[in-house]
Design an enzyme around this catalytic site. Structure first.
Site, short mmCIF file in Angstrom:
data_model
loop_
_atom_site.label_atom_id
_atom_site.label_comp_id
_atom_site.label_asym_id
_atom_site.label_seq_id
_atom_site.Cartn_x
_atom_site.Cartn_y
_atom_site.Cartn_z
N LEU A 81 -0.10 4.01 1.11
CA LEU A 81 -0.80 4.94 2.40
C LEU A 81 -1.08 6.37 1.87
O LEU A 81 -1.25 7.14 2.75
CB LEU A 81 0.23 5.00 3.47
N THR A 98 -17.72 -2.25 -9.29
CA THR A 98 -18.49 -1.53 -8.64
C THR A 98 -19.97 -1.44 -9.47
O THR A 98 -19.90 -1.67 -10.71
CB THR A 98 -18.09 -0.09 -8.50
N TYR A 119 -15.36 7.35 -12.87
CA TYR A 119 -15.14 6.24 -11.78
C TYR A 119 -15.77 5.04 -12.25
O TYR A 119 -14.92 4.07 -12.57
CB TYR A 119 -15.79 6.63 -10.34
N ASP A 142 -28.87 10.50 -9.37
CA ASP A 142 -29.18 9.21 -8.35
C ASP A 142 -30.34 8.55 -9.23
O ASP A 142 -31.53 8.84 -9.32
CB ASP A 142 -29.72 9.94 -7.04
N ALA A 166 -7.51 1.62 -5.57
CA ALA A 166 -8.08 2.47 -6.68
C ALA A 166 -8.72 3.60 -5.98
O ALA A 166 -8.94 3.68 -4.80
CB ALA A 166 -9.17 1.57 -7.42
N ASN A 179 -4.52 6.06 -12.11
CA ASN A 179 -4.53 5.32 -10.94
C ASN A 179 -5.37 4.04 -11.20
O ASN A 179 -4.69 3.11 -10.98
CB ASN A 179 -5.19 6.16 -9.78
N ASP A 206 0.76 -1.10 0.11
CA ASP A 206 0.06 -0.13 -0.03
C ASP A 206 0.94 1.31 0.21
O ASP A 206 1.96 1.11 0.52
CB ASP A 206 -0.89 0.20 1.43
N PHE A 255 -7.17 -3.54 -4.35
CA PHE A 255 -7.99 -2.59 -3.72
C PHE A 255 -7.45 -1.18 -3.68
O PHE A 255 -8.09 -0.36 -3.31
CB PHE A 255 -8.29 -2.76 -2.21
N1 UDP Z 1 -28.06 10.29 0.31
C1 UDP Z 1 -28.95 11.18 0.87
N2 UDP Z 1 -27.99 12.11 1.72
C2 UDP Z 1 -26.80 12.22 1.77
C3 UDP Z 1 -25.98 11.13 1.11
C4 UDP Z 1 -26.63 10.10 0.33
O1 UDP Z 1 -29.89 11.27 1.13
O2 UDP Z 1 -26.06 12.94 2.45
C5 UDP Z 1 -28.84 9.41 -0.67
C6 UDP Z 1 -28.58 9.58 -2.15
O3 UDP Z 1 -28.96 10.56 -2.61
C7 UDP Z 1 -28.65 7.92 -2.51
C8 UDP Z 1 -28.57 7.24 -1.36
O4 UDP Z 1 -28.52 8.07 -0.25
O5 UDP Z 1 -30.09 8.00 -2.91
C9 UDP Z 1 -27.16 6.45 -1.36
O6 UDP Z 1 -26.22 7.39 -1.78
P1 UDP Z 1 -24.68 7.13 -1.71
O7 UDP Z 1 -23.88 8.35 -1.88
O8 UDP Z 1 -24.41 6.57 -0.02
O9 UDP Z 1 -24.53 5.79 -2.58
P2 UDP Z 1 -24.57 5.55 -4.29
O10 UDP Z 1 -25.89 4.62 -4.27
O11 UDP Z 1 -25.09 7.07 -4.73
O12 UDP Z 1 -23.57 5.25 -4.80
#
Ligand code: UDP
Length: 342
Positions: free
Chosen positions: A33, A122, A146, A288, A80, A97, A31, A78
């Site tokens: 770090l 992911t 990402y 989202d 990344a 990276n 790692d 891991f």
């Molecule tokens: N979320 C929220 N408030 C926050 C952070 C995230 O309501 O402060 C919601 C976000 O809109 C999503 C869910 O929580 O609907 C999961 O978000 P997160 O960023 O944890 O993971 P993602 O699924 O986006 O990778």
């Protein structure tokens, strides 16, 4: 087996090292770090500082292990970058990276005679899924750098495996949270765009309140639905993945989630059963999707994996770890946060 864990000082890497050690395996951690901490490395694992973008660092470790008479059997990767907004503002750093890092690592593995690799991918490779349950065969159309770099890595692994006789276990993570039962390790710093860390900050008085982004989605309570998996369950899947590669010499690509969806409001309510969480609704966060749930049948069938921790356990362990960490650094905080542990 002997496992080289690249990025084993970070959140998921360190939990995987703990599970490997518990299962009796030999572990070497490499790692740089940059985001992880040497304190996260299990005392029974051997730590080497190094950077995956420098082939000589990896080659040095592989050669040293080979000289002991027990060479590295499998590598877990891991190391990344993983913050979506950062990837949007610094895409080239992500390509360097994540993509160049894997390319260099693979070159070192091929030259060093290591055939098996477990790779962290992911759910972001799916982009905006059209169906609410994601299957591994679904279309992959990332909507941020990402996810794009992780998809490029998946494809690189497939081509490299075919050309050089490697086998890989690609694991696509959904929403990972929680902390090891020992409370020695957990997530202590980054990922402050994610729900669970921000919820914990609100619970511990580090921020005023949690903002719940959007309550007008087409879901039963109007908030987004996600699939949360405990980091220890996720870590265990890596151990099973490595064993699968060494036993069967057959590559795998599998989702890792719990197979169950919880809305943001349900997560907040589950947390409020354990401790106080001030929150209020806020406008939607751009990008989202309403609902993301993993189909985990493939991981079950191929790896014999079954998640063991529920949402309560994820939230409780995460809270306990952060509270312990906070009290260690700021003893006066206990009075302010007034935590009501369940
Ligand atoms: N979320 C929220 N408030 C926050 C952070 C995230 O309501 O402060 C919601 C976000 O809109 C999503 C869910 O929580 O609907 C999961 O978000 P997160 O960023 O944890 O993971 P993602 O699924 O986006 O990778």
């Amino acid at each position: 087996m002997k496992v080289l864990v690249v990025g084993g000082a970070g959140y998921i890497g360190s939990h995987t090292v703990y599970e490997l050690v518990r299962a009796g395996h030999e572990v070497v951690v490499l790692d740089n770090l940059s985001t992880g901490s040497a304190a996260n490395v299990h005392p029974q694992a051997h730590f080497e500082w190094g950077d995956i973008r420098r082939k000589s660092d990896i080659a040095r470790v592989l050669a040293a292990e080979a000289e002991t008479g027990t060479p590295v059997d499998v590598v877990m990767h891991f190391a990344a970058k993983l913050i979506v907004p950062e990837s949007v503002s610094e895409p080239l750093a992500y390509y360097e990276n994540n993509v160049e890092g894997l390319r260099t690592l693979l070159e070192a593995l091929v030259e060093g005679g290591v055939r098996s690799i477990v790779f962290s991918s992911t759910a972001a490779v799916y982009g905006e899924p059209t169906s609410s349950e994601c299957h591994e065969g679904d279309a992959t159309e990332p909507i941020n750098p990402y996810g794009e770099t992780k998809l490029a890595c998946e494809r690189m692994l497939k081509w490299a495996a075919a050309a050089y006789g490697l086998d890989y276990c690609i694991l696509r993570y959904f929403n990972v949270a929680g902390a090891d039962a020992s409370l020695e390790i957990g997530l202590d710093k980054d990922r402050l765009t994610h729900l669970v860390p921000l919820l914990m900050q609100a619970a511990l008085g580090i921020r005023d309140k949690l903002l719940v982004f959007g309550n007008d989605y087409a879901t039963p309570d109007g908030t987004c639905i996600r699939d949360y998996v405990h980091v220890t369950d996720l870590a265990r899947a890596h151990v099973l993945g490595a064993q699968h590669l060494l036993t069967n010499r057959a590559s795998v690509l599998a989702n890792l989630g719990s197979g169950r969806g919880f809305s943001v409001k349900e997560v907040v309510d589950a947390a409020r059963d354990i401790f106080e969480v001030p929150f209020e609704y806020a406008p939607r966060r751009p990008g989202d999707p309403a609902k993301l749930i993993a189909c985990i049948d493939h991981a079950r069938e191929t790896l014999g994996w079954e998640p063991e921790h529920d949402l309560h356990s994820i939230l409780k362990s995460d809270y306990d770890f952060r509270r312990k960490l906070m009290l260690a650094h700021r003893p006066q905080a206990e009075r302010r946060c007034g935590g009501t542990e369940g």
